[in-house]
Design a protein around this motif. Structure first.
Motif, mmCIF file in Angstrom:
data_model
loop_
_atom_site.group_PDB
_atom_site.id
_atom_site.type_symbol
_atom_site.label_atom_id
_atom_site.label_comp_id
_atom_site.label_asym_id
_atom_site.label_seq_id
_atom_site.Cartn_x
_atom_site.Cartn_y
_atom_site.Cartn_z
ATOM 1 N N VAL A 20 57.545 7.203 -27.937
ATOM 2 C CA VAL A 20 57.717 8.649 -29.637
ATOM 3 C C VAL A 20 59.098 8.943 -30.444
ATOM 4 N N LEU A 21 58.879 7.578 -31.495
ATOM 5 C CA LEU A 21 60.178 8.431 -31.892
ATOM 6 C C LEU A 21 59.631 9.225 -33.036
ATOM 7 N N SER A 22 60.395 10.428 -33.767
ATOM 8 C CA SER A 22 60.173 11.660 -34.000
ATOM 9 C C SER A 22 61.065 12.141 -35.443
ATOM 10 N N ASN A 23 60.369 11.484 -36.147
ATOM 11 C CA ASN A 23 61.252 12.298 -37.989
ATOM 12 C C ASN A 23 62.412 11.537 -37.311
ATOM 13 N N VAL A 24 63.101 10.758 -37.126
ATOM 14 C CA VAL A 24 63.912 9.939 -36.296
ATOM 15 C C VAL A 24 65.452 9.703 -37.665
ATOM 16 N N ASN A 25 66.605 10.093 -38.345
ATOM 17 C CA ASN A 25 67.371 9.797 -39.253
ATOM 18 C C ASN A 25 68.975 9.235 -38.696
ATOM 19 N N LYS A 26 69.123 8.656 -38.894
ATOM 20 C CA LYS A 26 70.314 7.802 -38.799
ATOM 21 C C LYS A 26 70.748 7.023 -39.882
ATOM 22 N N THR A 59 68.769 -1.656 -35.663
ATOM 23 C CA THR A 59 69.612 -0.645 -35.646
ATOM 24 C C THR A 59 67.668 0.142 -34.988
ATOM 25 N N LEU A 60 66.436 0.501 -35.527
ATOM 26 C CA LEU A 60 65.789 1.090 -34.581
ATOM 27 C C LEU A 60 65.293 0.837 -32.949
ATOM 28 N N CYS A 61 66.429 -0.859 -32.864
ATOM 29 C CA CYS A 61 65.757 -1.122 -31.965
ATOM 30 C C CYS A 61 67.175 -0.325 -30.788
ATOM 31 N N ARG A 62 68.226 -1.131 -31.026
ATOM 32 C CA ARG A 62 69.072 0.135 -30.460
ATOM 33 C C ARG A 62 69.373 1.211 -30.465
ATOM 34 N N ALA A 63 68.492 1.905 -31.377
ATOM 35 C CA ALA A 63 68.437 3.807 -30.953
ATOM 36 C C ALA A 63 67.498 3.787 -29.917
ATOM 37 N N ILE A 64 66.084 3.270 -29.922
ATOM 38 C CA ILE A 64 65.570 3.295 -28.786
ATOM 39 C C ILE A 64 66.118 2.980 -27.358
ATOM 40 N N LYS A 80 60.138 11.440 -22.000
ATOM 41 C CA LYS A 80 61.864 11.660 -21.170
ATOM 42 C C LYS A 80 62.449 12.174 -23.086
ATOM 43 N N ALA A 81 63.474 12.960 -23.110
ATOM 44 C CA ALA A 81 64.009 12.955 -24.704
ATOM 45 C C ALA A 81 65.101 12.677 -24.064
ATOM 46 N N LEU A 82 65.904 12.602 -25.217
ATOM 47 C CA LEU A 82 67.678 12.717 -25.500
ATOM 48 C C LEU A 82 67.362 13.937 -25.522
ATOM 49 N N PRO A 83 69.390 14.721 -25.273
ATOM 50 C CA PRO A 83 70.109 13.757 -24.825
ATOM 51 C C PRO A 83 69.996 13.462 -23.612
ATOM 52 N N ALA A 84 71.100 12.742 -23.570
ATOM 53 C CA ALA A 84 71.051 12.133 -22.288
ATOM 54 C C ALA A 84 72.624 11.456 -21.545
ATOM 55 N N GLU A 85 72.792 11.877 -20.661
ATOM 56 C CA GLU A 85 74.105 11.195 -20.297
ATOM 57 C C GLU A 85 74.563 10.977 -19.004
ATOM 58 N N GLY A 86 75.414 10.426 -18.218
ATOM 59 C CA GLY A 86 75.617 9.874 -17.536
ATOM 60 C C GLY A 86 74.763 9.071 -16.557
ATOM 61 N N ALA A 90 71.349 6.053 -17.543
ATOM 62 C CA ALA A 90 71.980 4.954 -17.334
ATOM 63 C C ALA A 90 70.523 4.032 -17.373
ATOM 64 N N ALA A 91 69.507 5.626 -16.360
ATOM 65 C CA ALA A 91 68.609 5.342 -15.489
ATOM 66 C C ALA A 91 67.347 5.023 -16.871
ATOM 67 N N LEU A 92 67.524 6.287 -18.477
ATOM 68 C CA LEU A 92 66.943 5.886 -19.255
ATOM 69 C C LEU A 92 66.965 4.159 -19.852
ATOM 70 N N ARG A 93 67.779 3.966 -20.044
ATOM 71 C CA ARG A 93 68.366 2.540 -20.861
ATOM 72 C C ARG A 93 67.487 1.557 -19.950
ATOM 73 N N ALA A 94 67.047 1.708 -18.474
ATOM 74 C CA ALA A 94 67.113 0.660 -17.458
ATOM 75 C C ALA A 94 65.214 0.313 -17.100
ATOM 76 N N ASP A 95 64.943 1.759 -17.754
ATOM 77 C CA ASP A 95 63.164 2.140 -18.257
ATOM 78 C C ASP A 95 63.125 0.924 -19.803
ATOM 79 N N VAL A 96 64.120 0.817 -20.524
ATOM 80 C CA VAL A 96 64.130 -0.204 -21.724
ATOM 81 C C VAL A 96 64.253 -1.664 -21.472
ATOM 82 N N GLY A 97 63.834 -2.570 -21.152
ATOM 83 C CA GLY A 97 64.067 -4.108 -21.731
ATOM 84 C C GLY A 97 64.993 -4.447 -22.904
#
Ligand code: ADP
Ligand code: MG
Length: 257
Positions: A20-26, A59-64, A80-86, A90-97
């Protein structure tokens, strides 16, 4: 149930939401590269993102995948939402191939090592289990006989299929593909698309940035048309290719079809 029926369950409130992306700006400096992006990808859904170059798709893919930060808004992966660290990050990233245009394999590791590395380091599997899984994935993407070669010894199509196997080895919840066939010689495009089609049929949740309209027509539940940092239009492939609503999409399609 047909894939097209899935598209009726839309919006961030849907119970099957995985991404889910909600009102994302970059912004990149002055450039507002992602503008008020709302996007939900349901479990098992295949979303194809298309649009003109520079529109913000990568950029959209990279943000996800948290390879880019965002200025505002929220991104949830399986609740699970950001912010995430450490370790959490890593676990969040591993969920996204993620599979990129340039295959990004480790040049000095064999095909097999490319696929076991993340399993050993991130998923903490033992070597035997990781190799077993790697061999079964190589089988699945049709390059089992290349296991002990180095990436440079493989064709582009084979390398990209190894890259897909490597991403799958992490057991991701969702797979992102950013123009996975754009760097390939024409005769190798189909062997990669075929692997992606099979993955879609197996129920993998996927977001695919591509200019392969045949793939979009046959594999997508939903087409997202993105231009100038905005999602301009979302529709089923039949709606989008048959009767695009926006002038921007009409114009784009008239140039590529
Ligand atoms: P697409 O994948 O749709 O072609 P991108 O997401 O790659 O679009 O790029 C969108 C816009 O953002 C482009 O104008 C691009 O030049 C710009 N951009 C991308 N990455 C960066 C960056 N790291 N720094 C500055 N500008 C960038
Ligand atoms: Mg791009």
């Amino acid at each position: 149930m047909s894939r097209s029926a899935d598209t009726r369950r839309e919006g961030p409130g849907r119970t099957d939401a995985l991404v889910v992306l909600s009102n994302v700006n970059k912004h990149f400096g002055e450039l507002h590269v992602l503008q008020d992006i709302d996007l939900t990808i349901g479990r098992g859904e295949v979303v194809v993102v298309i649009g003109p170059s520079g529109g913000g798709k990568s950029t959209l893919c990279r943000a996800i995948n948290r390879l880019e930060t965002i200025d505002s808004g929220e991104i949830f992966i399986d609740g699970k939402a950001l912010p995430a660290e450490g370790r959490e990050l890593a676990a969040l990233r591993a969920d996204v191939g993620m599979v990129f245009q340039s295959f990004n394999l480790f040049a000095h590791k064999t095909v097999l090592q490319n696929i076991t590395l993340g399993q050993l380091k991130v998923r903490k599997k033992d070597k035997r289990a990781a190799e077993e899984r790697a061999r079964s994935l190589l089988e699945r993407v049709g390059v089992a006989s290349q296991a002990d070669k180095y990436p440079a010894q493989l064709s582009g199509g084979q390398q990209q299929r190894v890259a897909i196997a490597r991403a799958l080895a992490m057991d991701p919840k969702v797979m992102l593909f950013d123009e996975p066939t754009s760097a390939l010689d024409p005769e190798m495009i189909n062997e990669v698309l075929e692997v992606m089609q099979q993955l879609a049929r197996d129920g993998m949740t996927m977001a695919v940035v591509t200019h392969e309209m045949g793939f979009a027509r046959s594999a997508a539940n939903r087409v997202v048309f993105m231009a100038d940092g905005r999602i301009v239009e979302e529709a089923t492939p039949a709606q989008f290719f048959g009767d695009p609503r926006s002038d921007r999409a009409r114009d784009f399609l008239s140039k590529i079809l």
